[in-house]
Scaffold this motif. Structure first.
Motif, short mmCIF file in Angstrom:
data_model
loop_
_atom_site.label_atom_id
_atom_site.label_comp_id
_atom_site.label_asym_id
_atom_site.label_seq_id
_atom_site.Cartn_x
_atom_site.Cartn_y
_atom_site.Cartn_z
N LYS A 9 0.86 -1.17 0.00
CA LYS A 9 0.00 0.00 0.00
C LYS A 9 0.90 1.23 0.00
O LYS A 9 1.73 1.40 0.89
N VAL A 10 0.74 2.05 -1.01
CA VAL A 10 1.57 3.24 -1.14
C VAL A 10 0.65 4.46 -1.03
O VAL A 10 -0.33 4.58 -1.76
N ARG A 11 1.00 5.32 -0.09
CA ARG A 11 0.24 6.57 0.05
C ARG A 11 1.11 7.72 -0.41
O ARG A 11 2.26 7.83 -0.04
N SER A 93 0.31 18.53 5.53
CA SER A 93 0.71 17.44 4.65
C SER A 93 -0.50 16.51 4.58
O SER A 93 -1.02 16.09 5.61
N ALA A 94 -0.94 16.23 3.35
CA ALA A 94 -2.17 15.47 3.17
C ALA A 94 -1.96 14.28 2.26
O ALA A 94 -1.28 14.38 1.24
N ASP A 95 -2.57 13.16 2.62
CA ASP A 95 -2.67 12.01 1.74
C ASP A 95 -3.58 12.45 0.59
O ASP A 95 -4.50 13.23 0.79
N HIS A 105 -8.15 10.97 5.05
CA HIS A 105 -7.31 10.66 6.19
C HIS A 105 -6.93 11.92 6.95
O HIS A 105 -6.89 13.01 6.36
N PRO A 106 -6.62 11.81 8.24
CA PRO A 106 -6.21 13.00 9.00
C PRO A 106 -4.99 13.67 8.38
O PRO A 106 -4.14 13.02 7.78
N LEU A 107 -4.94 14.97 8.53
CA LEU A 107 -3.88 15.80 7.95
C LEU A 107 -2.79 16.01 8.99
O LEU A 107 -3.06 16.01 10.19
N ARG A 108 -1.58 16.23 8.53
CA ARG A 108 -0.46 16.51 9.43
C ARG A 108 -0.16 18.00 9.38
O ARG A 108 0.09 18.55 8.31
N PHE A 109 -0.17 18.64 10.54
CA PHE A 109 0.15 20.06 10.64
C PHE A 109 1.65 20.24 10.41
O PHE A 109 2.46 19.63 11.08
#
Length: 133
Positions: A9-11, A93-95, A105-109
């Motif tokens: 699985k590659v995101r 940062s977003a998938d 999916h949740p985002l990274r600040f």
């Protein structure tokens, strides 16, 4: 093992900017950001939420958040989130997985973008962000 097959699985993640519209926690100790983008009609639309903030970024962010008054574009609910004046831009940062116009999916600040004005951001559905659909 010869002949064995497997799946990987590659995101893929990309960075972009969004408006901070709501938080969980408190103004002095934000925990999660609920983020939005304005659409072409000028409505702030929720597009995602972050993973829980780490202590240092949360402290830095707290100095720039202001509780919103009744003029906030999102209605007040009975849930815990606190509405903030939507005048701050966060880099996240977003998938790339998108579901009905929001990140799945949740985002990274990544950080607060004091050099970017809300008015200068692309509208909902443009640029590197969720699109309608």
């Amino acid at each position: 093992m010869p002949g064995a097959r497997g799946w990987f699985k590659v995101r893929r993640r990309e960075t972009t900017e969004v408006v901070i519209g709501r938080i969980t926690g408190t103004i002095r100790h934000p925990q999660i950001l609920i983020l939005g983008r304005y659409d072409t009609a000028g409505r702030l639309r929720a597009v995602g939420r972050t993973t829980p903030l780490k202590p240092e970024p949360a402290r830095q962010l707290a100095d720039h958040l202001t509780p919103a008054g009744p003029e906030h574009p999102w209605s007040r609910g009975t849930l815990d989130p606190i509405l903030v004046i939507p005048d701050r831009v966060a880099e996240i940062s977003a998938d790339t997985a998108i579901d009905r116009g929001t990140w799945r999916h949740p985002l990274r600040f990544v950080g607060l973008r004091l050099d970017v004005a809300v008015a200068d951001m692309p509208t909902f559905g443009e640029g590197t962000q969720p699109a309608s659909g």
